[in-house]
Scaffold this motif. Structure first.
Motif, PDB file in Angstrom:
ATOM      1  N   SER A 186       9.789  -0.536   2.444  1.00  0.00           N
ATOM      2  CA  SER A 186       8.789   0.441   2.901  1.00  0.00           C
ATOM      3  C   SER A 186       9.310   1.255   4.080  1.00  0.00           C
ATOM      4  CB  SER A 186       7.473  -0.260   3.264  1.00  0.00           C
ATOM      5  OG  SER A 186       7.621  -1.073   4.422  1.00  0.00           O
ATOM      6  N   ILE A 187      10.041   0.613   4.989  1.00  0.00           N
ATOM      7  CA  ILE A 187      10.590   1.335   6.139  1.00  0.00           C
ATOM      8  C   ILE A 187      11.765   2.209   5.702  1.00  0.00           C
ATOM      9  CG2 ILE A 187      11.633   1.113   8.422  1.00  0.00           C
ATOM     10  CD1 ILE A 187      10.158  -1.541   8.732  1.00  0.00           C
ATOM     11  N   ALA A 188      12.609   1.669   4.819  1.00  0.00           N
ATOM     12  CA  ALA A 188      13.763   2.439   4.341  1.00  0.00           C
ATOM     13  C   ALA A 188      13.324   3.683   3.581  1.00  0.00           C
ATOM     14  CB  ALA A 188      14.644   1.564   3.456  1.00  0.00           C
ATOM     15  N   GLY A 189      12.204   3.573   2.855  1.00  0.00           N
ATOM     16  CA  GLY A 189      11.692   4.730   2.127  1.00  0.00           C
ATOM     17  C   GLY A 189      11.296   5.860   3.054  1.00  0.00           C
TER      18      GLY A 189
ATOM     19  N   ARG B  23      21.101  10.269   0.900  1.00  0.00           N
ATOM     20  CA  ARG B  23      20.131   9.662   1.819  1.00  0.00           C
ATOM     21  C   ARG B  23      19.709   8.284   1.327  1.00  0.00           C
ATOM     22  NH1 ARG B  23      15.949  13.826   4.671  1.00  0.00           N
ATOM     23  NH2 ARG B  23      17.438  15.419   5.343  1.00  0.00           N
ATOM     24  N   LYS B  24      19.513   8.176   0.031  1.00  0.00           N
ATOM     25  CA  LYS B  24      19.151   6.879  -0.553  1.00  0.00           C
ATOM     26  C   LYS B  24      20.246   5.858  -0.284  1.00  0.00           C
ATOM     27  CE  LYS B  24      20.375   6.078  -4.536  1.00  0.00           C
ATOM     28  NZ  LYS B  24      21.578   5.499  -5.186  1.00  0.00           N
TER      29      LYS B  24
ATOM     30  N   GLU C 249      14.560   3.981  -6.792  1.00  0.00           N
ATOM     31  CA  GLU C 249      13.645   5.106  -7.005  1.00  0.00           C
ATOM     32  C   GLU C 249      12.685   5.267  -5.826  1.00  0.00           C
ATOM     33  OE1 GLU C 249      13.483   7.459  -9.460  1.00  0.00           O
ATOM     34  OE2 GLU C 249      15.432   6.634 -10.027  1.00  0.00           O
ATOM     35  N   GLU C 250      12.315   4.154  -5.212  1.00  0.00           N
ATOM     36  CA  GLU C 250      11.428   4.217  -4.046  1.00  0.00           C
ATOM     37  C   GLU C 250      12.087   4.991  -2.907  1.00  0.00           C
ATOM     38  OE1 GLU C 250       7.942   3.823  -2.191  1.00  0.00           O
ATOM     39  OE2 GLU C 250       8.292   2.884  -4.143  1.00  0.00           O
ATOM     40  N   LEU C 251      13.363   4.738  -2.699  1.00  0.00           N
ATOM     41  CA  LEU C 251      14.076   5.404  -1.610  1.00  0.00           C
ATOM     42  C   LEU C 251      14.453   6.848  -1.952  1.00  0.00           C
ATOM     43  CD1 LEU C 251      14.062   2.513  -0.577  1.00  0.00           C
ATOM     44  CD2 LEU C 251      16.415   2.830   0.175  1.00  0.00           C
ATOM     45  N   LEU C 252      14.429   7.179  -3.227  1.00  0.00           N
ATOM     46  CA  LEU C 252      14.700   8.551  -3.651  1.00  0.00           C
ATOM     47  C   LEU C 252      13.444   9.422  -3.632  1.00  0.00           C
ATOM     48  CD1 LEU C 252      17.105   7.959  -6.670  1.00  0.00           C
ATOM     49  CD2 LEU C 252      17.640   9.343  -4.647  1.00  0.00           C
ATOM     50  N   PHE C 253      12.283   8.797  -3.702  1.00  0.00           N
ATOM     51  CA  PHE C 253      11.048   9.559  -3.874  1.00  0.00           C
ATOM     52  C   PHE C 253      10.833  10.555  -2.742  1.00  0.00           C
ATOM     53  CE2 PHE C 253       6.552  10.296  -3.089  1.00  0.00           C
ATOM     54  CZ  PHE C 253       6.137  10.749  -4.331  1.00  0.00           C
ATOM     55  N   GLY C 254      10.948  10.096  -1.501  1.00  0.00           N
ATOM     56  CA  GLY C 254      10.692  10.968  -0.367  1.00  0.00           C
ATOM     57  C   GLY C 254      11.622  12.168  -0.308  1.00  0.00           C
ATOM     58  N   PRO C 255      12.950  11.943  -0.334  1.00  0.00           N
ATOM     59  CA  PRO C 255      13.876  13.078  -0.300  1.00  0.00           C
ATOM     60  C   PRO C 255      13.667  14.070  -1.451  1.00  0.00           C
ATOM     61  CG  PRO C 255      15.037  11.057   0.222  1.00  0.00           C
ATOM     62  CD  PRO C 255      13.656  10.663  -0.206  1.00  0.00           C
TER      63      PRO C 255
ATOM     64  N   HIS D  75       0.822  -1.213   0.000  1.00  0.00           N
ATOM     65  CA  HIS D  75       0.000   0.000   0.000  1.00  0.00           C
ATOM     66  C   HIS D  75       0.854   1.259   0.000  1.00  0.00           C
ATOM     67  CE1 HIS D  75      -3.548  -2.378   2.000  1.00  0.00           C
ATOM     68  NE2 HIS D  75      -3.370  -2.673   0.726  1.00  0.00           N
ATOM     69  N   GLN D  76       2.162   1.064   0.087  1.00  0.00           N
ATOM     70  CA  GLN D  76       3.075   2.194   0.233  1.00  0.00           C
ATOM     71  C   GLN D  76       4.080   2.284  -0.907  1.00  0.00           C
ATOM     72  OE1 GLN D  76       4.430   2.410   4.250  1.00  0.00           O
ATOM     73  NE2 GLN D  76       6.153   3.736   3.791  1.00  0.00           N
ATOM     74  N   ILE D  77       4.447   1.146  -1.470  1.00  0.00           N
ATOM     75  CA  ILE D  77       5.488   1.100  -2.505  1.00  0.00           C
ATOM     76  C   ILE D  77       4.839   1.243  -3.886  1.00  0.00           C
ATOM     77  CG2 ILE D  77       7.255  -0.361  -3.551  1.00  0.00           C
ATOM     78  CD1 ILE D  77       7.551  -1.721  -0.807  1.00  0.00           C
ATOM     79  N   PHE D  78       5.365   2.147  -4.695  1.00  0.00           N
ATOM     80  CA  PHE D  78       4.767   2.335  -6.019  1.00  0.00           C
ATOM     81  C   PHE D  78       5.786   2.685  -7.101  1.00  0.00           C
ATOM     82  CE2 PHE D  78       4.652   6.293  -3.667  1.00  0.00           C
ATOM     83  CZ  PHE D  78       5.181   7.213  -4.563  1.00  0.00           C
ATOM     84  N   CYS D  79       7.050   2.877  -6.767  1.00  0.00           N
ATOM     85  CA  CYS D  79       8.061   3.254  -7.758  1.00  0.00           C
ATOM     86  C   CYS D  79       8.536   2.021  -8.532  1.00  0.00           C
ATOM     87  CB  CYS D  79       9.235   3.960  -7.088  1.00  0.00           C
ATOM     88  SG  CYS D  79       8.814   5.608  -6.457  1.00  0.00           S
ATOM     89  N   PRO D  80       9.152   2.217  -9.717  1.00  0.00           N
ATOM     90  CA  PRO D  80       9.513   1.082 -10.570  1.00  0.00           C
ATOM     91  C   PRO D  80      10.637   0.214 -10.033  1.00  0.00           C
ATOM     92  CG  PRO D  80      10.278   3.143 -11.543  1.00  0.00           C
ATOM     93  CD  PRO D  80       9.369   3.493 -10.406  1.00  0.00           C
ATOM     94  N   ASN D  81      11.503   0.757  -9.168  1.00  0.00           N
ATOM     95  CA  ASN D  81      12.537  -0.066  -8.565  1.00  0.00           C
ATOM     96  C   ASN D  81      12.853   0.441  -7.158  1.00  0.00           C
ATOM     97  OD1 ASN D  81      14.623   2.000  -8.740  1.00  0.00           O
ATOM     98  ND2 ASN D  81      14.759   1.535 -10.932  1.00  0.00           N
ATOM     99  N   VAL D  82      13.632  -0.335  -6.431  1.00  0.00           N
ATOM    100  CA  VAL D  82      13.918  -0.022  -5.024  1.00  0.00           C
ATOM    101  C   VAL D  82      14.639   1.314  -4.894  1.00  0.00           C
ATOM    102  CG1 VAL D  82      15.251  -0.753  -3.006  1.00  0.00           C
ATOM    103  CG2 VAL D  82      13.940  -2.442  -4.324  1.00  0.00           C
TER     104      VAL D  82
END
Length: 291
Positions: free
Chosen positions: A153-156, A123-124, A104-110, A95-102
């Motif tokens: 999800s937690i790392a993001g 940060r990623k 990008e998921e960790l980059l989205f928030g910053p 319900h939280q992960i939506f980016c094409p790869n890991v």
């Protein structure tokens, strides 16, 4: 420093929430949460846990009462702004992960916070290393196992560096080894200064890791204290259909029989306490026989 001298990072005053269908989910919650707390949030389904924690990051707004975040009424802030201070990890990582790869998921928030690319990448990279995700950087999350997706999800959220992290059932669906690995990381985050609220039905996790626990029932806060004190309140927990850890119940039985002197919260505590009392017994017996 006494509790009266400490400044809470979150203060909840007379919080009520009534859903549109008339259900009163929260019936006047009062609580102070301090920097560095590691709190277990306990209660049966329908007790108000999810409603409560969603007020702490602005996903829900109070019907009545106030939630203060670092002294500011949360109603005055946007969810986006609140998320920079309060990170929320959903029970289901999908319900939280939506980016094409890991990566990008960790980059989205910053990036969404407006950080420059170098800081976002730094940060990623830090989150990747801390959560052991570097080898999965280019993998689509959908093809990874549940435990790895949970870490993603937690790392993001961690990559956004929130002071407060709320984790909703982070160990559901994980085997015990994966649970231990994940809880070790969460413990390290707490030791580094993050305030942690952990919602879970797993009383072993609560007992092994949290310092403070709160118990909700029918939208009311019925217990709030050191986890050890909460877990030995057997009568109240029984009323809420919460089962304390077996080791706590065993230590209570042995206390009543005079074998040990205190309640124990974990297996290692129990072994240490039992061995201590056993050694005392051997010493007394040895003295009495002139050894």
């Amino acid at each position: 420093m006494t509790e009266e001298d400490r400044v809470p990072v979150i203060e909840v005053r007379n919080l009520r929430h009534v859903y549109d269908n008339g259900t009163e989910a929260l019936a006047g919650i009062n609580i102070k949460i301090y920097r560095g707390d590691f709190i277990g949030v306990i209660g049966q389904n329908g007790s108000g846990k999810s409603t409560f924690i969603k007020h702490l990051n602005g996903l829900l707004r109070p019907t009545a009462g106030t939630v203060l975040l670092n002294g500011t009424d949360i109603k005055k802030e946007s969810v986006v702004k609140i998320s920079r201070t309060v990170g929320f990890v959903f029970q289901n990582p999908d319900h939280q992960i939506f980016c094409p790869n890991v990566e990008e998921e960790l980059l989205f928030g910053p990036r969404n916070m407006g950080l420059n690319e170098k800081e976002a990448q730094d940060r990623k990279d830090e989150a990747m290393e801390r959560f052991g995700l570097t080898q999965f950087a280019k993998y689509p999350p959908a093809i990874l196992g549940f435990g790895i997706r949970r870490k993603v999800s937690i790392a993001g959220i961690y990559s956004m560096k929130p002071d407060i992290m709320i984790l909703d059932e982070p160990t559901v669906g994980l085997d015990w080894k994966t649970t231990l690995d994940l809880m070790q990381i969460i413990t390290e985050l707490n030791a580094a200064g993050h305030t942690i609220l952990l919602v879970t039905h797993d009383m072993r996790v609560i007992s092994e890791y949290t310092d403070r626990s709160i118990v909700l029932r029918h939208g009311s806060l019925i217990l709030d204290g050191k986890t050890r004190d909460v877990m030995k309140n057997f009568s109240v927990l029984q009323e809420t259909r919460i089962t304390p850890p077996d080791i706590m119940k065993l230590s209570d039985e042995l206390m009543q029989r005079g074998f040990i002197k205190t309640h124990t919260l974990t297996n290692s505590e129990f072994i240490n306490e039992y061995e201590k009392e056993y050694q005392k017994e051997l010493y007394v017996e040895g003295v009495s026989h002139g050894f």
